[in-house]
Design a protein around this motif. Sequence first.
Motif, PDB file in Angstrom:
ATOM      1  N   ALA A 160      11.271 -13.469   8.845  1.00 47.66           N
ATOM      2  CA  ALA A 160      11.366 -13.537   7.390  1.00 47.66           C
ATOM      3  C   ALA A 160      12.418 -12.571   6.897  1.00 47.66           C
ATOM      4  N   VAL A 161      13.006 -12.901   5.755  1.00 49.16           N
ATOM      5  CA  VAL A 161      13.997 -12.054   5.104  1.00 49.16           C
ATOM      6  C   VAL A 161      13.316 -11.349   3.927  1.00 49.16           C
ATOM      7  N   VAL A 162      13.479 -10.036   3.873  1.00 49.15           N
ATOM      8  CA  VAL A 162      12.904  -9.231   2.796  1.00 49.15           C
ATOM      9  C   VAL A 162      14.030  -8.579   2.005  1.00 49.15           C
ATOM     10  N   ARG A 163      13.906  -8.670   0.691  1.00 45.89           N
ATOM     11  CA  ARG A 163      14.855  -7.988  -0.201  1.00 45.89           C
ATOM     12  C   ARG A 163      14.196  -6.742  -0.771  1.00 45.89           C
ATOM     13  N   CYS A 164      14.901  -5.616  -0.672  1.00 46.73           N
ATOM     14  CA  CYS A 164      14.424  -4.352  -1.221  1.00 46.73           C
ATOM     15  C   CYS A 164      15.386  -3.914  -2.328  1.00 46.73           C
ATOM     16  N   THR A 165      14.882  -3.873  -3.541  1.00 50.12           N
ATOM     17  CA  THR A 165      15.686  -3.459  -4.689  1.00 50.12           C
ATOM     18  C   THR A 165      15.254  -2.051  -5.080  1.00 50.12           C
ATOM     19  N   PRO A 166      16.109  -1.055  -4.889  1.00 50.39           N
ATOM     20  CA  PRO A 166      15.681   0.333  -5.104  1.00 50.39           C
ATOM     21  C   PRO A 166      15.313   0.606  -6.554  1.00 50.39           C
ATOM     22  N   ARG A 167      14.312   1.463  -6.723  1.00 52.03           N
ATOM     23  CA  ARG A 167      13.911   1.937  -8.044  1.00 52.03           C
ATOM     24  C   ARG A 167      13.028   3.158  -7.856  1.00 52.03           C
ATOM     25  N   ALA A 168      12.963   3.955  -8.896  1.00 53.41           N
ATOM     26  CA  ALA A 168      12.084   5.115  -8.843  1.00 53.41           C
ATOM     27  C   ALA A 168      10.648   4.634  -8.947  1.00 53.41           C
ATOM     28  N   PRO A 169       9.708   5.280  -8.243  1.00 55.97           N
ATOM     29  CA  PRO A 169       8.305   4.863  -8.346  1.00 55.97           C
ATOM     30  C   PRO A 169       7.760   5.148  -9.742  1.00 55.97           C
ATOM     31  N   GLY A 170       6.704   4.442 -10.114  1.00 54.95           N
ATOM     32  CA  GLY A 170       6.096   4.623 -11.425  1.00 54.95           C
ATOM     33  C   GLY A 170       5.118   5.771 -11.470  1.00 54.95           C
ATOM     34  N   TYR A 171       5.326   6.760 -10.638  1.00 54.70           N
ATOM     35  CA  TYR A 171       4.469   7.929 -10.555  1.00 54.70           C
ATOM     36  C   TYR A 171       5.304   9.068  -9.980  1.00 54.70           C
ATOM     37  N   GLU A 172       4.781  10.266 -10.038  1.00 54.77           N
ATOM     38  CA  GLU A 172       5.490  11.423  -9.498  1.00 54.77           C
ATOM     39  C   GLU A 172       4.731  11.991  -8.308  1.00 54.77           C
ATOM     40  N   VAL A 173       5.468  12.455  -7.317  1.00 53.37           N
ATOM     41  CA  VAL A 173       4.872  13.182  -6.194  1.00 53.37           C
ATOM     42  C   VAL A 173       5.631  14.492  -6.039  1.00 53.37           C
ATOM     43  N   ALA A 174       4.881  15.572  -5.892  1.00 48.77           N
ATOM     44  CA  ALA A 174       5.515  16.885  -5.770  1.00 48.77           C
ATOM     45  C   ALA A 174       6.125  17.095  -4.392  1.00 48.77           C
ATOM     46  N   ASP A 175       5.535  16.468  -3.385  1.00 47.69           N
ATOM     47  CA  ASP A 175       5.966  16.658  -1.996  1.00 47.69           C
ATOM     48  C   ASP A 175       5.968  15.287  -1.333  1.00 47.69           C
ATOM     49  N   GLU A 176       7.153  14.686  -1.254  1.00 47.06           N
ATOM     50  CA  GLU A 176       7.245  13.324  -0.737  1.00 47.06           C
ATOM     51  C   GLU A 176       6.814  13.237   0.723  1.00 47.06           C
ATOM     52  N   ALA A 177       7.191  14.214   1.522  1.00 46.21           N
ATOM     53  CA  ALA A 177       6.821  14.197   2.941  1.00 46.21           C
ATOM     54  C   ALA A 177       5.313  14.228   3.092  1.00 46.21           C
ATOM     55  N   PHE A 178       4.637  15.062   2.292  1.00 48.07           N
ATOM     56  CA  PHE A 178       3.176  15.101   2.364  1.00 48.07           C
ATOM     57  C   PHE A 178       2.569  13.795   1.867  1.00 48.07           C
ATOM     58  N   PHE A 179       3.090  13.250   0.784  1.00 46.74           N
ATOM     59  CA  PHE A 179       2.578  11.979   0.258  1.00 46.74           C
ATOM     60  C   PHE A 179       2.592  10.901   1.333  1.00 46.74           C
ATOM     61  N   LEU A 180       3.717  10.746   2.026  1.00 43.65           N
ATOM     62  CA  LEU A 180       3.829   9.712   3.056  1.00 43.65           C
ATOM     63  C   LEU A 180       2.910  10.014   4.241  1.00 43.65           C
ATOM     64  N   ARG A 181       2.779  11.290   4.585  1.00 42.55           N
ATOM     65  CA  ARG A 181       1.885  11.675   5.686  1.00 42.55           C
ATOM     66  C   ARG A 181       0.420  11.443   5.303  1.00 42.55           C
ATOM     67  N   PHE A 182       0.096  11.706   4.050  1.00 43.84           N
ATOM     68  CA  PHE A 182      -1.263  11.506   3.542  1.00 43.84           C
ATOM     69  C   PHE A 182      -1.635  10.028   3.562  1.00 43.84           C
ATOM     70  N   VAL A 183      -0.697   9.179   3.145  1.00 40.18           N
ATOM     71  CA  VAL A 183      -0.927   7.721   3.196  1.00 40.18           C
ATOM     72  C   VAL A 183      -1.160   7.283   4.637  1.00 40.18           C
ATOM     73  N   LYS A 184      -0.312   7.757   5.542  1.00 39.58           N
ATOM     74  CA  LYS A 184      -0.469   7.430   6.962  1.00 39.58           C
ATOM     75  C   LYS A 184      -1.845   7.847   7.460  1.00 39.58           C
ATOM     76  N   ALA A 185      -2.265   9.050   7.094  1.00 45.03           N
ATOM     77  CA  ALA A 185      -3.543   9.571   7.567  1.00 45.03           C
ATOM     78  C   ALA A 185      -4.702   8.707   7.103  1.00 45.03           C
ATOM     79  N   LEU A 186      -4.732   8.390   5.814  1.00 51.23           N
ATOM     80  CA  LEU A 186      -5.867   7.629   5.286  1.00 51.23           C
ATOM     81  C   LEU A 186      -5.937   6.229   5.880  1.00 51.23           C
ATOM     82  N   PHE A 187      -4.789   5.631   6.176  1.00 52.04           N
ATOM     83  CA  PHE A 187      -4.829   4.269   6.725  1.00 52.04           C
ATOM     84  C   PHE A 187      -5.225   4.249   8.202  1.00 52.04           C
ATOM     85  N   THR A 188      -5.258   5.396   8.854  1.00 50.09           N
ATOM     86  CA  THR A 188      -5.840   5.401  10.204  1.00 50.09           C
ATOM     87  C   THR A 188      -7.351   5.232  10.137  1.00 50.09           C
ATOM     88  N   GLN A 189      -7.917   5.339   8.926  1.00 50.74           N
ATOM     89  CA  GLN A 189      -9.358   5.183   8.707  1.00 50.74           C
ATOM     90  C   GLN A 189      -9.602   4.110   7.639  1.00 50.74           C
TER      91      GLN A 189
END
Length: 288
Positions: free
Chosen positions: A197-226
């Motif tokens: 499949a072909v996916v199109r990604c159109t960049p934009r700022a998220p509709g929310y703020e995160v203070a620490d992007e690296a932690f946000f992505l790591r936190f998402v990864k962690a929760l989805f392991t459960q």
Amino acid sequence: MTEFESESTFRDPDRLRRRAGVRGNPDRDQHFLVDDRVLDRVPSHLPDGTDRSHLLEIGGGTGALTDRLLAAGDRVTVVERDPDLAAFLREEFAEAVAQDRLAVLEGDALSLDLPEFSACVSNLPYGVSSEITFRLLPEGRPLVLMFQLEFAERMVAEAGTAEYGRLSVSARHYADVELVETVPREAFDPQPRVESAVVRCTPRAPGYEVADEAFFLRFVKALFTQRRKTVRNAIRNTAHISGLEDPDAVVDAVAEETLSSRPGDLPPETFAALAGTATEESAVGDGQ
């Protein structure tokens, strides 16, 4: 008829492979896209108004898509890890190279220093598609990328669906993502085991703020392991991944409605709010 629909404008993909002297090797993730109609359409999936001054292609192969990108943009840089194919591309498109309209970088797209680019259009090597995608997404440029269909469906999935997961949240953090075309196995040679499949990604700022992007992505990864656990248990059980020093303090600060949900039911903005609470209530380390 547009330039991408012309049958005579571009090099024939089968002839390109014969000239390159390659047959494709599934063990090395080499599945050459050979359907002219699909090849012609791929560049047209770029978002309207995209800056086409410098297009990036990861995994040039024998140049069938490269040929189309040279017609679609001003300049093209191709990354190709196979030294023989890199040499073939330089020879086959020698005129474009001489005109400084094409550059061929030989090496692994995960380790090379990529040039600045205005958009990326690629039939990615499927074995490293996730790693390459998350190298490209933070660049904030339009992307048109081909994936295995299952990966694409997970990338564009909505909260509450079986396909929704870490990939969905992480991709939507950077861009609006759309599955714009499914591609049958017969469009490739050798044929992969699955549809694409072909996916199109159109960049934009998220509709929310995160203070620490690296932690946000790591936190998402962690929760989805459960993902089958409640959010309450997922937060407590994955502190070694997320890096939370006091997960109970986070749990105590979150509303019961969220805690009793499962990670797969939370939209990205709720993950962002949870990550914000986590950084306020608990010291955050590097995780694993």
